[in-house]
Design a protein around this motif. Structure first.
Motif, PDB file in Angstrom:
ATOM      1  N   UNK A  83     -18.713  93.570  -0.811  1.00 22.26           N
ATOM      2  CA  UNK A  83     -18.959  93.798   0.693  1.00 22.26           C
ATOM      3  C   UNK A  83     -18.687  92.104   1.054  1.00 22.26           C
ATOM      4  N   UNK A  84     -19.033  91.375   0.417  1.00 19.43           N
ATOM      5  CA  UNK A  84     -18.771  89.968   0.766  1.00 19.43           C
ATOM      6  C   UNK A  84     -17.391  89.362   0.573  1.00 19.43           C
ATOM      7  N   UNK A  85     -16.679  89.953  -0.205  1.00 20.34           N
ATOM      8  CA  UNK A  85     -15.113  89.614  -0.225  1.00 20.34           C
ATOM      9  C   UNK A  85     -14.259  90.438   0.865  1.00 20.34           C
ATOM     10  N   UNK A  86     -15.063  91.785   1.356  1.00 21.70           N
ATOM     11  CA  UNK A  86     -14.478  92.066   2.538  1.00 21.70           C
ATOM     12  C   UNK A  86     -14.816  91.364   3.876  1.00 21.70           C
ATOM     13  N   UNK A  87     -15.832  90.605   3.903  1.00 21.35           N
ATOM     14  CA  UNK A  87     -16.575  89.874   4.859  1.00 21.35           C
ATOM     15  C   UNK A  87     -15.268  88.593   4.961  1.00 21.35           C
ATOM     16  N   UNK A  88     -14.987  88.092   3.718  1.00 17.77           N
ATOM     17  CA  UNK A  88     -13.895  86.938   3.765  1.00 17.77           C
ATOM     18  C   UNK A  88     -12.693  87.422   4.210  1.00 17.77           C
ATOM     19  N   UNK A  89     -12.084  88.662   3.970  1.00 17.70           N
ATOM     20  CA  UNK A  89     -10.764  89.081   4.464  1.00 17.70           C
ATOM     21  C   UNK A  89     -11.152  89.236   6.344  1.00 17.70           C
ATOM     22  N   UNK A  90     -12.111  89.687   6.711  1.00 20.64           N
ATOM     23  CA  UNK A  90     -12.146  89.939   7.931  1.00 20.64           C
ATOM     24  C   UNK A  90     -12.199  88.629   8.684  1.00 20.64           C
ATOM     25  N   UNK A  91     -12.742  87.592   8.180  1.00 23.01           N
ATOM     26  CA  UNK A  91     -13.133  86.140   8.360  1.00 23.01           C
ATOM     27  C   UNK A  91     -12.021  85.115   8.108  1.00 23.01           C
ATOM     28  N   UNK A  92     -10.676  85.749   7.647  1.00 21.63           N
ATOM     29  CA  UNK A  92      -9.622  84.866   7.259  1.00 21.63           C
ATOM     30  C   UNK A  92     -10.068  84.016   6.317  1.00 21.63           C
ATOM     31  N   UNK A 127     -23.928  86.522   6.922  1.00 24.63           N
ATOM     32  CA  UNK A 127     -23.956  85.321   5.794  1.00 24.63           C
ATOM     33  C   UNK A 127     -25.385  85.030   5.618  1.00 24.63           C
ATOM     34  N   UNK A 128     -26.185  84.928   6.709  1.00 31.25           N
ATOM     35  CA  UNK A 128     -27.564  84.486   6.798  1.00 31.25           C
ATOM     36  C   UNK A 128     -28.123  85.583   5.644  1.00 31.25           C
ATOM     37  N   UNK A 129     -27.959  86.985   5.547  1.00 30.65           N
ATOM     38  CA  UNK A 129     -28.559  87.880   4.576  1.00 30.65           C
ATOM     39  C   UNK A 129     -27.947  87.704   3.252  1.00 30.65           C
ATOM     40  N   UNK A 130     -26.602  87.262   3.125  1.00 29.30           N
ATOM     41  CA  UNK A 130     -26.099  86.961   1.916  1.00 29.30           C
ATOM     42  C   UNK A 130     -26.686  86.053   1.124  1.00 29.30           C
ATOM     43  N   UNK A 131     -27.170  84.737   1.933  1.00 30.63           N
ATOM     44  CA  UNK A 131     -28.008  83.788   1.299  1.00 30.63           C
ATOM     45  C   UNK A 131     -29.304  84.080   1.104  1.00 30.63           C
ATOM     46  N   UNK A 132     -29.983  84.999   1.809  1.00 28.92           N
ATOM     47  CA  UNK A 132     -31.387  85.292   1.617  1.00 28.92           C
ATOM     48  C   UNK A 132     -31.348  86.263   0.371  1.00 28.92           C
ATOM     49  N   UNK A 133     -30.449  87.201   0.129  1.00 24.72           N
ATOM     50  CA  UNK A 133     -30.399  87.823  -0.999  1.00 24.72           C
ATOM     51  C   UNK A 133     -30.286  86.876  -2.399  1.00 24.72           C
ATOM     52  N   UNK A 134     -29.802  85.636  -2.118  1.00 21.39           N
ATOM     53  CA  UNK A 134     -29.729  84.760  -3.389  1.00 21.39           C
ATOM     54  C   UNK A 134     -31.043  84.230  -3.531  1.00 21.39           C
ATOM     55  N   UNK A 135     -31.885  83.914  -2.537  1.00 21.44           N
ATOM     56  CA  UNK A 135     -33.369  83.413  -2.598  1.00 21.44           C
ATOM     57  C   UNK A 135     -34.339  84.472  -2.791  1.00 21.44           C
ATOM     58  N   UNK A 136     -34.016  86.016  -2.764  1.00 14.80           N
ATOM     59  CA  UNK A 136     -34.979  86.910  -2.888  1.00 14.80           C
ATOM     60  C   UNK A 136     -35.416  87.062  -4.477  1.00 14.80           C
ATOM     61  N   UNK A 137     -36.535  86.699  -4.832  1.00 12.89           N
ATOM     62  CA  UNK A 137     -37.100  86.921  -6.387  1.00 12.89           C
ATOM     63  C   UNK A 137     -36.944  88.237  -6.752  1.00 12.89           C
ATOM     64  N   UNK A 138     -36.355  88.198  -8.186  1.00 17.05           N
ATOM     65  CA  UNK A 138     -35.848  89.185  -8.941  1.00 17.05           C
ATOM     66  C   UNK A 138     -34.844  90.286  -8.336  1.00 17.05           C
ATOM     67  N   UNK A 139     -34.175  89.911  -7.397  1.00 16.70           N
ATOM     68  CA  UNK A 139     -33.018  90.666  -6.852  1.00 16.70           C
ATOM     69  C   UNK A 139     -31.709  90.354  -7.525  1.00 16.70           C
ATOM     70  N   UNK A 140     -31.229  91.292  -8.261  1.00 16.02           N
ATOM     71  CA  UNK A 140     -30.033  91.110  -9.015  1.00 16.02           C
ATOM     72  C   UNK A 140     -28.845  91.555  -8.408  1.00 16.02           C
ATOM     73  N   UNK A 177     -23.352  95.324   4.648  1.00 16.06           N
ATOM     74  CA  UNK A 177     -22.099  95.899   5.401  1.00 16.06           C
ATOM     75  C   UNK A 177     -22.372  96.279   6.644  1.00 16.06           C
ATOM     76  N   UNK A 178     -23.503  96.808   6.915  1.00 19.19           N
ATOM     77  CA  UNK A 178     -23.839  96.942   8.274  1.00 19.19           C
ATOM     78  C   UNK A 178     -23.671  95.915   9.258  1.00 19.19           C
ATOM     79  N   UNK A 179     -24.014  94.778   8.863  1.00 21.72           N
ATOM     80  CA  UNK A 179     -23.837  93.630   9.756  1.00 21.72           C
ATOM     81  C   UNK A 179     -22.419  93.413  10.131  1.00 21.72           C
ATOM     82  N   UNK A 180     -21.744  93.550   9.176  1.00 20.07           N
ATOM     83  CA  UNK A 180     -20.210  92.926   8.820  1.00 20.07           C
ATOM     84  C   UNK A 180     -19.533  94.050   9.853  1.00 20.07           C
ATOM     85  N   UNK A 181     -19.807  95.400   9.801  1.00 14.79           N
ATOM     86  CA  UNK A 181     -19.248  96.393  10.712  1.00 14.79           C
ATOM     87  C   UNK A 181     -19.511  96.349  11.725  1.00 14.79           C
ATOM     88  N   UNK A 182     -20.542  95.581  12.536  1.00 15.85           N
ATOM     89  CA  UNK A 182     -20.800  95.597  13.852  1.00 15.85           C
ATOM     90  C   UNK A 182     -19.869  94.448  14.589  1.00 15.85           C
TER      91      UNK A 182
END
Length: 286
Positions: A147-156, A126-139, A112-117
């Motif tokens: 947060x990512x839906x807000x990213x989609x709104x801001x990027x149309x 978006x790179x952090x979003x992909x990293x979150x998918x690759x981080x072991x045991x992160x649910x 969220x902080x990256x998006x707010x900037x």
């Protein structure tokens, strides 16, 4: 003072927006200023970290049993204080150097902080979003997707928003009202001049009804906003009265979106009124 009491204190401070207070409390009372913290044994709950206050090195045994909840509130406060890069460095230390499992909410706040900037950090988000998918045991949780839906709104990117919602359902995560609020926000940023614009809003409504989510004022604000974009004041007004019937209290954003719908409807075809004399009634002398 037991660390559970500290954690509850930090939680209340976080929920009331006292982010600087959390940082001050953590660095003043939960960290020895100007020193590093080291694990005394592998089973200890005390995380060893590089000094987050000054950066000097010292061998000091920590005086409090800090757990990951404590670190979570601290890192989230840093991200909320518009320093997502610093917060991410703490995550890297806790994960990479010390092998600790961080919380999903810590990642969510950095995202969220990256998006707010602003636009310059959207690629980092978006790179952090992909990293979150690759981080072991992160649910991932519903907050991650909101947060990512807000990213989609801001990027149309309305279409991508629905893909992200589909991923949420595929992961068997229960959406909340915030998820749908951001989904409607993304719908409102789709190109409204193409056929099917309002179909995306209806589709989002069907998804929310299927999830049996009771809407909030924010949800209705974004629905009204979505209908205000093409100037559909009839639909905007319909959902305004619907939220009133459900006992939800409109706020300044609600009225701003409703007025925008009226204003944009009035502007449709305005070019022709210069010839048709909108406010003059043609006289019949016959």
């Amino acid at each position: 003072i037991p660390i559970t009491m500290y954690n509850e204190y930090l939680r209340v401070a976080y929920e009331t927006g006292e982010f600087q207070f959390i940082e001050d409390l953590f660095t003043a009372e939960l960290l020895p200023a100007g020193s590093d913290i080291h694990l005394t044994d592998a089973s200890s709950t005390i995380p060893k970290v590089e000094n987050v206050v000054i950066g000097r090195t010292a061998e000091v045994i920590f005086q409090q049993q800090v757990d990951m909840d404590t670190w979570s509130w601290f890192v989230q406060a840093i991200a909320k204080n518009n320093r997502p890069d610093e917060a991410l460095k703490h995550i890297d230390r806790l994960e990479g150097i010390f092998g600790l499992q961080v919380t999903t909410d810590m990642y969510n706040c950095v995202l969220e902080g990256f998006i707010n900037e602003g636009t310059s950090r959207y690629e980092d988000a978006y790179a952090l979003w992909e990293r979150m998918h690759m981080t072991p045991n992160l649910q991932l949780n519903s907050g991650s997707f909101a947060v990512m839906l807000r990213y989609c709104a801001l990027t149309n990117q309305a279409e991508r928003a629905f893909y992200i919602y589909d991923e949420l359902k595929a992961l068997d995560i229960s959406p909340d009202a915030e998820v749908f609020a951001m989904l409607f926000k993304a719908c409102g940023e789709a190109p409204q001049y193409i056929n099917g614009y309002e179909d995306t809003i209806v589709e989002a409504m069907c998804l929310m009804e299927g999830a049996e989510i009771f809407p909030t004022t924010e949800v209705y604000n974004n629905v009204i906003h979505a209908y205000s974009v093409p100037g559909d004041y009839v639909s905007a007004e319909f959902y305004f009265w619907e939220m009133k019937r459900k006992g939800l209290v409109p706020n300044s954003e609600t009225y701003a979106n409703l007025i925008t719908a009226y204003a944009r409807n009035c502007s449709v075809g305005v070019k022709g009124w210069g010839y048709k004399q909108r406010y003059l009634m043609q006289l019949d002398y016959a």
